[in-house]
Design a protein around this motif. Structure first.
Motif: not given
Length: 415
Positions: A122-138, A230-241
């Motif tokens: 799982a940590a490997w996956r997060h590392t890859v997501l960060k390296r490619y700029g898809l994850s916005t999470q620290d 309703d029509v809602l907006v999710a704050d997905a940007s806090r973890r991903t692009r």
């Protein structure tokens, strides 16, 4: 008739019902997506973006397969040897070996072992997501989300374990029948409570601001005959692009949910195209179909576990006397993991058929194949999808048609 004969008959009925639901509610035929159109669509995509998507998915692949393999190995070692039963027994010993302590605490420890050994992947996956700029999470935010997932899983797991072994004690001969009904009911309940209780744990949802886009989405739903609360907006940007939208809930809990990333990345016409696709799931009652298949499948799994429990060599290998005793938790989880791996490709195939119908519906509802293609291209580029993945791998794990298949279908529809 003996209880075993009743169980076999019940399993047969459940399988027939699953077949009826699948035949009547899954769209087995769909709009064409000729390979020639797929290749033409692939040639029209930016070469650098295609290469980046393929490189990203190749970087994820070792971690994904590694996690699957190590999870299976650990499950088999714990479930098909006395080691798992001894762990459960040891965990319950400080509480006097009470059956409930063994069932709940022992079961959670078995699950935790599997989670811990797969944590590096799982940590490997997060590392890859960060390296490619898809994850916005620290790493701190990532860990918080991971702990939240563990917490939700622990609560649900404890309820399921306590309920299952309570039923086996109260109904020693017919626990499979009561358990099958309870499993089906649990799936039905989770369908309604998940959007209300679980989704807010991971995302903050705010009503979309009044304006032309919100009005057009509500009107699109009304024109499609899909009432939404309703029509809602999710704050997905806090973890991903990554960009996405979905229709969540059923009945009174149904709402359109749009990622804030989609609102930032895509023009309004493409947002409407995404939502039109998602409305198809509600219009076609895909949530109901999935719930029915899930409920019937869960009931069938309980009956199958009961029948497997009569196989003495399996019990001896696990070091237990009965599959209905708490010490057999590791064996039950091993069966569940193997069953999930076997059922996975079938579920993926059904999902692709359903998603393909939603693509066709989006085209019919909007009448705008150009925007649909632009939207699918944007989804692939921003989400770093492999637009033309390996056929075997996609057949086993792909939950949606590939990007080139979706583009080809739209091109064929436009013609």
């Amino acid at each position: 008739m003996s209880t075993r004969v009743w169980a076999v008959a019940t399993l047969g009925v459940l399988l027939v019902l699953i077949g009826i639901v699948a035949i009547t509610r899954v769209p087995w035929s769909g709009a064409p997506a000729p390979r020639s159109e797929q290749l033409a669509a692939l040639a029209g995509l930016p070469a650098d973006a295609v290469a980046k998507g393929k490189a990203f998915n190749a970087a994820l692949r070792p971690g994904s397969y590694g996690s699957m393999v190590i999870g299976l190995v650990v499950a088999l070692v714990l479930g098909l040897t006395p080691f798992g039963a001894r762990i459960v027994e040891a965990v319950g010993r400080p509480l006097g070996g009470h059956w409930l302590a063994q069932a709940v605490l022992g079961g959670l420890v078995i699950v935790l072992i599997g989670e811990v050994v797969s944590l590096p992947f799982a940590a490997w996956r997060h590392t890859v997501l960060k390296r490619y700029g898809l994850s916005t999470q620290d790493w701190g935010a990532w860990l918080v989300d991971l702990l939240k997932a563990y917490g939700v899983g622990a609560v649900l797991g404890a309820l399921v374990l306590a309920g299952f072994f309570t039923i086996t004690r109260l109904f020693p001969q017919w626990w499979w029948a009561v358990g099958a009904g309870a499993a089906a009911a649990l799936v039905l309940v989770l369908t309604f409570v998940f959007p209300v209780l679980v989704e807010p744990v991971f995302n903050k949802f705010t009503p979309m601001e009044d304006g032309a886009l919100r009005d057009s989405l509500v009107q699109l739903a009304e024109r499609d005959g899909v009432p939404v609360k309703d029509v809602l907006v999710a704050d997905a940007s806090r973890r991903t692009r990554a960009v996405n939208a979905y229709v969540s809930g059923y009945g009174a809990t149904r709402r359109i949910v749009v990622y804030d990333t989609l609102l930032r990345e895509a023009p309004e016409a493409e947002v409407r195209s995404v939502v039109a696709h998602e409305l198809s799931h509600a219009r076609s009652n895909d949530v109901l179909t999935g719930t029915l298949l899930g409920a019937l499948g869960s009931a069938a799994a309980v009956v199958l576990v009961y029948l497997l429990g009569a196989w003495e060599p399996l019990l001896r290998r696990a070091g237990v006397d009965s599959i209905a005793e708490p010490r057999a938790v590791a064996l039950l989880m091993a069966i569940a993991i193997v069953g999930g791996l076997v059922a996975g490709p079938v579920q993926a195939y059904v999902s692709r058929k359903v998603e393909a119908r939603s693509d066709a519906h989006a085209l019919e509802l909007t009448g705008d194949p150009e925007t649909f293609q632009a939207m699918m291209t944007r989804l692939a580029m921003v989400n770093l999808a492999d637009p033309d993945p390996n056929r075997v791998e996609h057949g086993l794990f792909g939950s949606h048609p590939s990007t080139v298949e979706r583009l080809a279908m739209a091109r064929a529809w436009a013609k």
